[in-house]
Structure formats: C-alpha cells, structure tokens
Design a protein around this motif. Sequence first.
Motif, PDB file in Angstrom:
ATOM      1  N   TYR A 194      -8.779   5.725   2.482  1.00 35.03           N
ATOM      2  CA  TYR A 194      -8.188   6.956   2.668  1.00 35.03           C
ATOM      3  C   TYR A 194      -7.311   7.695   3.497  1.00 35.03           C
ATOM      4  O   TYR A 194      -7.053   6.933   4.393  1.00 35.03           O
ATOM      5  N   VAL A 195      -6.505   8.730   3.203  1.00 28.48           N
ATOM      6  CA  VAL A 195      -5.473   9.142   4.265  1.00 28.48           C
ATOM      7  C   VAL A 195      -5.920  10.637   4.492  1.00 28.48           C
ATOM      8  O   VAL A 195      -6.700  11.389   3.930  1.00 28.48           O
ATOM      9  N   CYS A 196      -5.448  11.149   5.810  1.00 23.82           N
ATOM     10  CA  CYS A 196      -5.591  12.437   6.235  1.00 23.82           C
ATOM     11  C   CYS A 196      -4.343  12.822   6.575  1.00 23.82           C
ATOM     12  O   CYS A 196      -3.461  12.061   7.097  1.00 23.82           O
ATOM     13  N   GLN A 197      -3.865  14.115   6.214  1.00 26.41           N
ATOM     14  CA  GLN A 197      -2.649  14.691   6.444  1.00 26.41           C
ATOM     15  C   GLN A 197      -2.821  15.934   7.233  1.00 26.41           C
ATOM     16  O   GLN A 197      -3.592  16.703   6.981  1.00 26.41           O
ATOM     17  N   GLN A 198      -1.541  16.252   8.054  1.00 27.86           N
ATOM     18  CA  GLN A 198      -1.243  17.469   8.763  1.00 27.86           C
ATOM     19  C   GLN A 198       0.143  17.501   8.707  1.00 27.86           C
ATOM     20  O   GLN A 198       0.710  16.897   9.356  1.00 27.86           O
ATOM     21  N   GLY A 199       0.754  18.291   7.920  1.00 29.01           N
ATOM     22  CA  GLY A 199       2.038  18.771   7.847  1.00 29.01           C
ATOM     23  C   GLY A 199       2.600  17.020   7.204  1.00 29.01           C
ATOM     24  O   GLY A 199       2.201  16.696   6.393  1.00 29.01           O
TER      25      GLY A 199
ATOM     26  N   TRP B  98      -7.030  18.702   9.810  1.00 30.51           N
ATOM     27  CA  TRP B  98      -6.174  17.662   8.946  1.00 30.51           C
ATOM     28  C   TRP B  98      -7.105  17.891   7.642  1.00 30.51           C
ATOM     29  O   TRP B  98      -7.947  18.368   7.374  1.00 30.51           O
ATOM     30  N   ILE B  99      -6.104  17.482   6.410  1.00 31.08           N
ATOM     31  CA  ILE B  99      -6.523  17.487   5.154  1.00 31.08           C
ATOM     32  C   ILE B  99      -6.767  16.249   4.667  1.00 31.08           C
ATOM     33  O   ILE B  99      -6.132  15.374   4.948  1.00 31.08           O
ATOM     34  N   PHE B 100      -7.985  16.164   3.740  1.00 37.79           N
ATOM     35  CA  PHE B 100      -8.310  15.025   3.047  1.00 37.79           C
ATOM     36  C   PHE B 100      -7.077  14.591   2.136  1.00 37.79           C
ATOM     37  O   PHE B 100      -6.950  15.555   1.258  1.00 37.79           O
TER      38      PHE B 100
END
Length: 189
Positions: free
Chosen positions: A107-112, A158-160
């Motif tokens: 999976y990925v985690c995103q921040q901006g 961070w966002i999933f």
Amino acid sequence: MESVMVNGTIYQLNLVRFGLLGFLVAAGLSFAGCPQPIPRVPIPNSDASPPTMVWQTYNMQTRENGEITKDGQSLDVPANEQYVVTLAVEDLNSGVKHVTLSGNVQYVCQQGSQVENKKFILETQETKGVPDDKDTVPIRAALVYTVEFGKMGCKEFWIFGGGKLILSGKAYNFVGGAEAKTLFINLKK
C-alpha cells in the motif's frame, strides 16, 4: 504498541492493532453462546475429493455477510471500513487435517506530493486437526484475518493511499486431498 510487564516479562498488547471495535467483536463472539463441538468422522481408506474452501466476509460497519467460492476473486474494501475475512474449510468424508492462511500486502502512504510505498509479508496462520482416542477427525476448520488498513500503517499526518492485499489459503484432508485458493483484496483510498 503497548506492553505490560508481569513478573519481569514484557508482553505486547495487540489491542492497539485491532482497536476497541475488534476487541468488542471478539469478546461478543466469545459470549454469544456455548461453542458447539465440531463434528468428527472416521478416517477413510481413500477419498478422491479435496476439502472445500470458502472465503466468508463480514463488513463490521454495514454488518453485511458474503461468501466467495471461486479462486482468484476480488473484494473491494474502503479505507474507512473494517472487514473480517474467514477462510472456512470443510471435508465431510475425510476430515480437515491442516489449514494455512498466508499473504502479503502492499500500500501507499501520502503526504502532499510525498509518497511512501509499503510492502509486508503476513505472518502465516495455521491450524491442525488431530485424531481423537476413537481415531475420528474434525470435519471443519477456519482461520480469520481482519482487514483494516485505512486507520493504521502510515506515519502521523500521512494519509492512506490505497493498496492490495493477497490472502492465500491451503487445506489438506487426512487422505492426501488438497485445495488452495487465493483472494485479492483491493484496499480503497
């Protein structure tokens, strides 16, 4: 992860991983009634059929149940929902000798504009049927995996960002019959 020290030994508490909701479900199921014994059969000399396998799904928010019988099927799980996936195995003629549930997740985690890719191999679960003193064996077995990635696995703030979970089940009966099935779970953003 929280830990507790008892007599100089540190024990890890997994309640954090599954959250209060997971704990309440487990506690509720344990108090739902007296567990019924699993029926048993004598081991036959031969049996051409393998054990039957089904993926049972339960959405904790909507309380919807589902069954997936075909190998390689997919299930979409939104990030804000929790699913309980059960690998249920049955062999009415030869009993269930051994069941394993394994898999991996990415999976990925995103921040901006920053993105972190995560990959993990899941710890393999297993259960083994054992003949009793009358040489009879259990006809059913099940293993459970809780799918809940939207609330965990990413750093603070961070966002999933979604991902894939692959669950693989294998089952064997007492006369050499075997079956394997894979379930693909799309972890939605």
